[in-house]
Design a protein around this motif. Structure first.
Motif, PDB file in Angstrom:
ATOM      1  N   TRP A 166      15.226  37.068  24.874  1.00 50.08           N
ATOM      2  CA  TRP A 166      14.547  38.097  24.107  1.00 50.08           C
ATOM      3  C   TRP A 166      13.192  38.364  24.765  1.00 50.08           C
ATOM      4  CZ3 TRP A 166       9.958  38.895  21.581  1.00 50.08           C
ATOM      5  CH2 TRP A 166       9.902  39.997  20.711  1.00 50.08           C
ATOM      6  N   MET A 213      11.819  33.864  13.956  1.00 52.12           N
ATOM      7  CA  MET A 213      10.588  34.226  13.240  1.00 52.12           C
ATOM      8  C   MET A 213      10.544  35.727  12.954  1.00 52.12           C
ATOM      9  SD  MET A 213       6.636  33.797  14.606  1.00 52.12           S
ATOM     10  CE  MET A 213       6.679  35.143  15.812  1.00 52.12           C
ATOM     11  N   CYS A 223       7.343  26.993  27.619  1.00 55.96           N
ATOM     12  CA  CYS A 223       7.843  27.310  26.282  1.00 55.96           C
ATOM     13  C   CYS A 223       9.055  28.225  26.326  1.00 55.96           C
ATOM     14  CB  CYS A 223       6.767  27.985  25.446  1.00 55.96           C
ATOM     15  SG  CYS A 223       5.330  26.948  25.215  1.00 55.96           S
ATOM     16  N   LEU A 241       3.059  32.173  18.093  1.00 54.64           N
ATOM     17  CA  LEU A 241       3.857  30.991  17.754  1.00 54.64           C
ATOM     18  C   LEU A 241       3.413  29.880  18.693  1.00 54.64           C
ATOM     19  CD1 LEU A 241       6.294  30.195  15.902  1.00 54.64           C
ATOM     20  CD2 LEU A 241       7.761  30.674  17.860  1.00 54.64           C
ATOM     21  N   ASN A 242       2.919  28.798  18.118  1.00 55.17           N
ATOM     22  CA  ASN A 242       2.461  27.647  18.915  1.00 55.17           C
ATOM     23  C   ASN A 242       1.398  28.050  19.946  1.00 55.17           C
ATOM     24  OD1 ASN A 242       4.506  26.363  17.507  1.00 55.17           O
ATOM     25  ND2 ASN A 242       5.977  26.555  19.179  1.00 55.17           N
ATOM     26  N   ALA A 298       4.800  34.358  27.124  1.00 54.32           N
ATOM     27  CA  ALA A 298       5.103  32.966  26.795  1.00 54.32           C
ATOM     28  C   ALA A 298       4.613  32.027  27.881  1.00 54.32           C
ATOM     29  CB  ALA A 298       6.610  32.790  26.602  1.00 54.32           C
ATOM     30  N   LEU A 346      -5.945  33.255  25.892  1.00 53.30           N
ATOM     31  CA  LEU A 346      -5.335  34.436  26.491  1.00 53.30           C
ATOM     32  C   LEU A 346      -5.681  35.684  25.688  1.00 53.30           C
ATOM     33  CD1 LEU A 346      -3.418  34.548  28.970  1.00 53.30           C
ATOM     34  CD2 LEU A 346      -1.549  34.909  27.366  1.00 53.30           C
ATOM     35  N   PRO A 354       6.033  45.348  18.310  1.00 54.86           N
ATOM     36  CA  PRO A 354       5.889  43.900  18.220  1.00 54.86           C
ATOM     37  C   PRO A 354       5.508  43.313  19.580  1.00 54.86           C
ATOM     38  CG  PRO A 354       7.957  44.616  17.220  1.00 54.86           C
ATOM     39  CD  PRO A 354       7.383  45.807  17.934  1.00 54.86           C
ATOM     40  N   VAL A 355       4.456  42.489  19.560  1.00 53.48           N
ATOM     41  CA  VAL A 355       4.019  41.760  20.751  1.00 53.48           C
ATOM     42  C   VAL A 355       3.888  40.300  20.331  1.00 53.48           C
ATOM     43  CG1 VAL A 355       2.206  41.457  22.465  1.00 53.48           C
ATOM     44  CG2 VAL A 355       2.785  43.759  21.660  1.00 53.48           C
ATOM     45  N   VAL A 356       4.653  39.425  20.977  1.00 54.24           N
ATOM     46  CA  VAL A 356       4.678  38.027  20.565  1.00 54.24           C
ATOM     47  C   VAL A 356       4.079  37.155  21.654  1.00 54.24           C
ATOM     48  CG1 VAL A 356       6.123  36.113  19.834  1.00 54.24           C
ATOM     49  CG2 VAL A 356       6.783  38.450  19.244  1.00 54.24           C
ATOM     50  N   ALA A 357       3.149  36.281  21.254  1.00 50.59           N
ATOM     51  CA  ALA A 357       2.606  35.265  22.160  1.00 50.59           C
ATOM     52  C   ALA A 357       3.226  33.937  21.761  1.00 50.59           C
ATOM     53  CB  ALA A 357       1.086  35.206  22.035  1.00 50.59           C
ATOM     54  N   LEU A 358       3.833  33.258  22.728  1.00 47.53           N
ATOM     55  CA  LEU A 358       4.530  31.999  22.464  1.00 47.53           C
ATOM     56  C   LEU A 358       3.915  30.903  23.328  1.00 47.53           C
ATOM     57  CD1 LEU A 358       6.948  30.218  21.513  1.00 47.53           C
ATOM     58  CD2 LEU A 358       8.254  31.210  23.399  1.00 47.53           C
ATOM     59  N   GLY A 359       3.316  29.918  22.676  1.00 47.50           N
ATOM     60  CA  GLY A 359       2.794  28.771  23.419  1.00 47.50           C
ATOM     61  C   GLY A 359       1.702  29.136  24.406  1.00 47.50           C
ATOM     62  N   THR A 360       0.952  30.179  24.131  1.00 47.69           N
ATOM     63  CA  THR A 360      -0.111  30.597  25.057  1.00 47.69           C
ATOM     64  C   THR A 360      -1.434  29.960  24.646  1.00 47.69           C
ATOM     65  OG1 THR A 360      -0.505  32.536  23.707  1.00 47.69           O
ATOM     66  CG2 THR A 360       0.972  32.799  25.572  1.00 47.69           C
ATOM     67  N   GLU A 373      13.339  30.619  18.915  1.00 40.20           N
ATOM     68  CA  GLU A 373      12.509  30.420  17.723  1.00 40.20           C
ATOM     69  C   GLU A 373      11.732  31.698  17.374  1.00 40.20           C
ATOM     70  OE1 GLU A 373       9.384  27.087  16.911  1.00 40.20           O
ATOM     71  OE2 GLU A 373      10.847  26.335  18.377  1.00 40.20           O
ATOM     72  N   VAL A 374      11.268  32.387  18.417  1.00 42.09           N
ATOM     73  CA  VAL A 374      10.564  33.660  18.211  1.00 42.09           C
ATOM     74  C   VAL A 374      11.485  34.657  17.522  1.00 42.09           C
ATOM     75  CG1 VAL A 374       9.646  35.677  19.410  1.00 42.09           C
ATOM     76  CG2 VAL A 374       8.982  33.376  20.149  1.00 42.09           C
ATOM     77  N   LEU A 405       6.942  40.183  25.121  1.00 42.51           N
ATOM     78  CA  LEU A 405       6.833  38.734  24.964  1.00 42.51           C
ATOM     79  C   LEU A 405       5.895  38.191  26.032  1.00 42.51           C
ATOM     80  CD1 LEU A 405       7.843  35.959  23.787  1.00 42.51           C
ATOM     81  CD2 LEU A 405       9.504  35.965  25.658  1.00 42.51           C
ATOM     82  N   GLN A 424      11.755  28.007  23.874  1.00 38.01           N
ATOM     83  CA  GLN A 424      11.493  28.258  22.445  1.00 38.01           C
ATOM     84  C   GLN A 424      11.650  29.735  22.067  1.00 38.01           C
ATOM     85  OE1 GLN A 424       7.578  26.674  21.546  1.00 38.01           O
ATOM     86  NE2 GLN A 424       7.954  24.921  22.879  1.00 38.01           N
ATOM     87  N   VAL A 425      12.178  30.544  22.989  1.00 35.82           N
ATOM     88  CA  VAL A 425      12.252  31.977  22.707  1.00 35.82           C
ATOM     89  C   VAL A 425      13.155  32.248  21.502  1.00 35.82           C
ATOM     90  CG1 VAL A 425      13.042  34.186  23.618  1.00 35.82           C
ATOM     91  CG2 VAL A 425      11.641  32.700  25.036  1.00 35.82           C
TER      92      VAL A 425
END
Lengths: 495, 495
Positions: free
Chosen positions: A20, A344, A334, B296-297, A330, B318, B309-315, A340-341, A328, A337-338
């Protein structure tokens, strides 16, 4: 002895969310253009076509037009066995084996792996034929290039006496890093690539021994298939009742007569964004950039930017993925863990968790380019010969402006040719159809206006692609006024 | 004594690239909606309006409609002094002082600062009036809240005897971190906020002493202004010849009679993405998210996502900024290098370096929502009373579909009302005009088709906003056939 025919079967059922926002439920990773504008399924079909151009695909009902598109693009042919619900690889392979001739030599291959050396792949597959014809289930193991903890391993034992194949001593599940290091140092372990060569009768017999319930369910589901052109539909109710199990758990780990042939080429299951990144060349600071991406003072950063400029500045160990409707970013560690996103976003009701802005249809595709209160603009692409269903909307009117090619438009009782730079108006309540009668792509800008613009405001009267339930056809017959020429509401007369 | 009138002058000339991709050359940061959907200019005008609703803006010719929009939105009034080219603050302030009454008390304020406590701001400004009327140049210094290395400092000396003001001992340029720490511990240093209260005559006299060349050039440029409604245009050729210098260098650092009044409220020059981030509340992991962003994290991550939608994962540490046509992902400690990114993109010829997809025009705005070979789709928003120029294109035809409001369309010799859900076709070569005669916004989807679709294929015959060169009008007179009703090329008759 003539070289026996290999019958490739591509397992297209994967629905991973690990890539994703590029791959989503409605558009899994095997369909996404990841390698030089080709999808992994496209490349898989091309690779298998060097063995046999007629290829069976086992796919989800939902993805049949995406699979068809890939079959066309790869210039292959063959039927699709359509699963009404996903039931993992044991059931998919059982159905394919039952629908084949018992003598057929089936080569099962996942749709979503990347194997660049096509010639070596084909030669390796052929080298498994002798063992398969001797009644073995032949797996292919990839010579490991690093101690991966993301793959299962196969331990090879003594040679079988059939070509290059060796007996399988055991299957090892994804190991810890320490165990993985030990395994690859021993030299007789390889990665389990999920590719199998087996005669249909051998697989059926093995299923009968180790997973009789799965076989029995699939026997009933394949006995009750409905055939619709190249689509072979398994019986929905029966197949739904099937146990969902991988072929590894259901059969291979219990079966005595499994052989392994080692594949010495490069291979990736493209199972995470890090794996996608590795498909691209790195610069001296280990950055990998595709499309309109760029980096400045960054290290080990991957930028996937097919649509617009995406700049990484001073970033480190980062994955950046841009799509038309979601982004995205990331940390490289991580990537796992996508999923998981996605969960969410789905919990929050974000539609982009599972759906794309561009939607593939049997006749082509549409892209929602703009939307506002009481209106919506779509860019339709209709393939040569493509035909939208004969349809009607209760709540919206449509304007079509042809920007490329020529459209054949049905509007009420009329049929009109609409050429490039011409437009036509379809009031709500008018039965209409859009077709591409030409030899080149037709592109249409569709402006919808109305109080309700949902995709479900559609009554289909006729559909070339079997998307028209009988109930709707009956409704249509009860509504003859809908076929009358529309009252026009445009300025001059609508064009 | 009556409270004397304060005349606010907003300096709108800033053209920073430090907030790319949100701010660009054609759309600097003071115009971007950064705080609760309001721009910094809008907030500055609202803040100054508590002192006086009639406000002069000194702005670039290029941005006059953006400034006008902010003036309307903030419900203020006043003229714009338009600079044909940017020449820094000394020239801008000189021009404003020369165009004011010598007795006027001018309050110069940058357009792009954020000062949330409006009442305290107004009270502080008023507390400088006495010193200004006594012939001093009154600067305002912000009580420093941390040892910033990004701001200049002002050292305050003894009280002047006029209200709260103190004499300025010296100006300190952006210090090192170590020096900044020393300064803020001493208690008599504050940040230089670039806000000045001064009588016009005082400023002119100071310029005459310290920067006579700038004053002389501005005297000639203001003597030759052309007035066009609320636009006051400085003479282009003369103003171009002016030295470009900040008021600090040109006057303040050399002038004896400068006072400083301390402002104890919160203040930010919003000079970087980190400063923008600080305008948003932080979660427990120091993440700050606006619009459709999510984390997320992640830690200390800022996500600006007004559109999708813009998702930051484990960042970590930033900055992520999404706009419709470009994305920036930057390490938090690299925010100061954004200008470098813009230079890199400009070198590569990336149009998004300097221009936005959405372009503001005097009549409203347009957004390019789709583009392809030989076609382009725009979403036009026309304000009530807005009027596009009477124009003609040689190489493109246009379809307009009204999706909201009612349009008045001129097409050749006809004038038509086009209502919601109606459309009209304009063949290439036809003189046409789009207007919004209504009281609500007009929204139109425009589909352009043709072999050349550049913005420069436009011949203007008449323009409400003075964008129609005489030469083009002469061309128009030589081309009477262009006024003839168009030959229509649509299916029925184009709508």
């Amino acid at each position: 002895m003539n070289t026996p025919t290999i019958h490739p079967v591509v397992l297209c059922g994967g629905s991973g969310t690990r890539l994703w926002p590029l791959s989503r439920k409605a558009f899994p990773k095997q369909f996404a253009p990841l390698v030089g504008n080709k999808s992994l399924l496209h490349l898989t079909l091309e690779r298998l076509a060097t063995l046999n151009r007629t290829i069976t695909c086992v796919a989800s009902e939902e993805h049949r037009f995406l699979v068809r598109e890939a079959i066309e693009n790869a210039q292959t042919q063959g039927r699709q066995i359509l699963e009404p619900v996903p039931r993992n690889t044991a059931a998919a392979m059982a159905a394919a084996a039952l629908l084949a001739d018992p003598d057929d030599l089936l080569l099962f291959a996942p749709a979503d792996h990347h194997i660049p050396d096509v010639a070596l792949f084909a030669a390796t597959m052929r080298s498994g034929v002798e063992a398969a014809l001797a009644g073995k289930i032949v797996t292919f193991g990839v010579a490991p290039s690093f101690p991966s903890t993301a793959y299962g391993y196969i331990e090879a034992a003594e040679a079988t006496g059939h070509g290059a194949s060796r007996a399988v001593a055991r299957f090892v599940e994804k190991p810890t890093a320490a165990v993985a290091e030990t395994l690859i140092l021993q030299g007789n372990y390889c990665w389990n690539a999920g590719i199998f060569l087996v005669q249909a009768r051998t697989l059926v017999a093995a299923l009968r021994t180790h997973a009789p319930d799965i076989l029995a369910t699939c026997e009933r589901a394949t006995a009750a298939v409905s055939v619709d052109g190249s689509f072979v539909r398994l019986d929905c109710e029966i197949f739904e009742g099937c146990r969902s199990e991988s072929i590894d758990y259901a059969v291979l780990e219990k079966h005595a007569d499994v052989a392994v042939v080692r594949f010495e080429g490069a291979w990736s299951d493209v199972g995470s964004w890090n794996a996608v990144a590795r498909l691209h060349p790195a610069d001296e600071a280990d950055n990998r950039v595709s499309g309109m991406g760029s980096v400045l003072n960054s290290r080990n950063t991957f930028v996937h930017a097919p649509h617009r400029p995406v700049v990484a500045l001073g970033t480190e160990d980062l994955i950046i993925v841009d799509t038309p409707d979601a982004v995205l970013v990331a940390g490289a560690d991580c990537a796992e863990q996508v999923a998981e996103v996605v969960r969410m976003l789905a919990r929050e009701g974000t539609v982009e968790a599972t759906e794309h802005r561009r939607v593939v249809r049997p006749w082509g595709a549409y892209d929602s380019i703009d939307t506002g209160e009481r209106f919506q603009v779509k860019h339709l692409t209709v393939k040569p010969g493509g035909k939208l269903s004969l349809q009607m909307h209760h709540h919206r009117a449509e304007h079509w402006i042809v920007v490329k090619g020529t459209a054949k438009a049905t509007r009420g009782g009329e049929v009109l040719l609409v050429r490039e730079n011409e437009s036509i108006y379809l009031p709500s309540g008018t039965i209409h159809r859009l077709e591409n009668p030409g030899k080149t792509m037709l592109e249409v800008i569709e402006v919808q206006t109305g109080s309700y613009l949902g995709e479900d405001d559609i009554v289909r009267f006729d559909d070339t692609y079997g998307r028209c339930p009988a109930a709707e056809r009956r409704d249509a017959l009860a509504m003859p006024s809908a076929m009358q020429p529309a009252v026009e509401r445009s300025v001059d007369a609508p064009a």
